[in-house]
Design a protein around this motif. Sequence first.
Motif, short mmCIF file in Angstrom:
data_model
loop_
_atom_site.label_atom_id
_atom_site.label_comp_id
_atom_site.label_asym_id
_atom_site.label_seq_id
_atom_site.Cartn_x
_atom_site.Cartn_y
_atom_site.Cartn_z
N TYR A 10 -5.26 7.38 44.90
CA TYR A 10 -6.14 7.53 46.06
C TYR A 10 -6.51 8.99 46.31
CZ TYR A 10 -4.56 2.73 47.12
OH TYR A 10 -4.25 1.41 47.07
N ALA A 11 -5.63 9.90 45.91
CA ALA A 11 -5.88 11.33 46.10
C ALA A 11 -6.78 11.90 45.00
CB ALA A 11 -4.56 12.10 46.15
N GLY A 12 -7.15 11.05 44.04
CA GLY A 12 -8.04 11.51 42.96
C GLY A 12 -7.33 12.33 41.91
N LEU A 13 -6.01 12.22 41.85
CA LEU A 13 -5.21 13.01 40.91
C LEU A 13 -4.86 12.17 39.68
CD1 LEU A 13 -2.79 14.64 43.48
CD2 LEU A 13 -4.96 15.53 42.62
N PRO A 14 -4.45 12.84 38.60
CA PRO A 14 -4.01 12.07 37.43
C PRO A 14 -2.70 11.34 37.74
CG PRO A 14 -3.86 14.45 37.01
CD PRO A 14 -4.41 14.27 38.39
N LYS A 15 -2.42 10.35 36.93
CA LYS A 15 -1.17 9.60 37.07
C LYS A 15 0.00 10.56 36.87
CE LYS A 15 0.97 5.77 34.68
NZ LYS A 15 0.69 4.66 33.78
N PRO A 16 0.99 10.52 37.77
CA PRO A 16 2.13 11.44 37.65
C PRO A 16 2.89 11.24 36.34
CG PRO A 16 2.17 10.28 39.75
CD PRO A 16 1.10 9.63 38.92
N THR A 17 3.44 12.32 35.84
CA THR A 17 4.26 12.23 34.63
C THR A 17 5.49 11.41 34.93
OG1 THR A 17 4.79 14.49 35.27
CG2 THR A 17 3.72 14.20 33.17
N GLY A 18 5.87 10.59 34.01
CA GLY A 18 7.06 9.77 34.19
C GLY A 18 6.76 8.43 34.82
#
Length: 110
Positions: free
Chosen positions: A100-108
Amino acid sequence: MPIEVNGKTYETDEEGYLANLNDWNPDLATAMAKADGADLDENHWEVINFLREYYEEYQIAPAVRVLTKAIGKKLGPDKGNSKYLYELFPYGPAKQACKYAGLPKPTGCV
């Protein structure tokens, strides 16, 4: 799979994360949440805005443990805990909130 908001089409990957981080806007976040059957309130926005600031500073989307700890530092222990964050983002606080924040999927994140 593209998403259309206010007559503009935004490219996303197969999991719904924005292809171009600079395309993000609050209306897009709201539309993504609605597509998941969620309504964003001020508590959601607090986490989303926190994530955007975190990403701007560190150039990485935090995994859930890092997110929980960082939120606790900034917003207090009542918000910096897994139970609270999972109530807001049941599909995974880091994963869903980053989307929702428009960020990439977090690592892990699987």
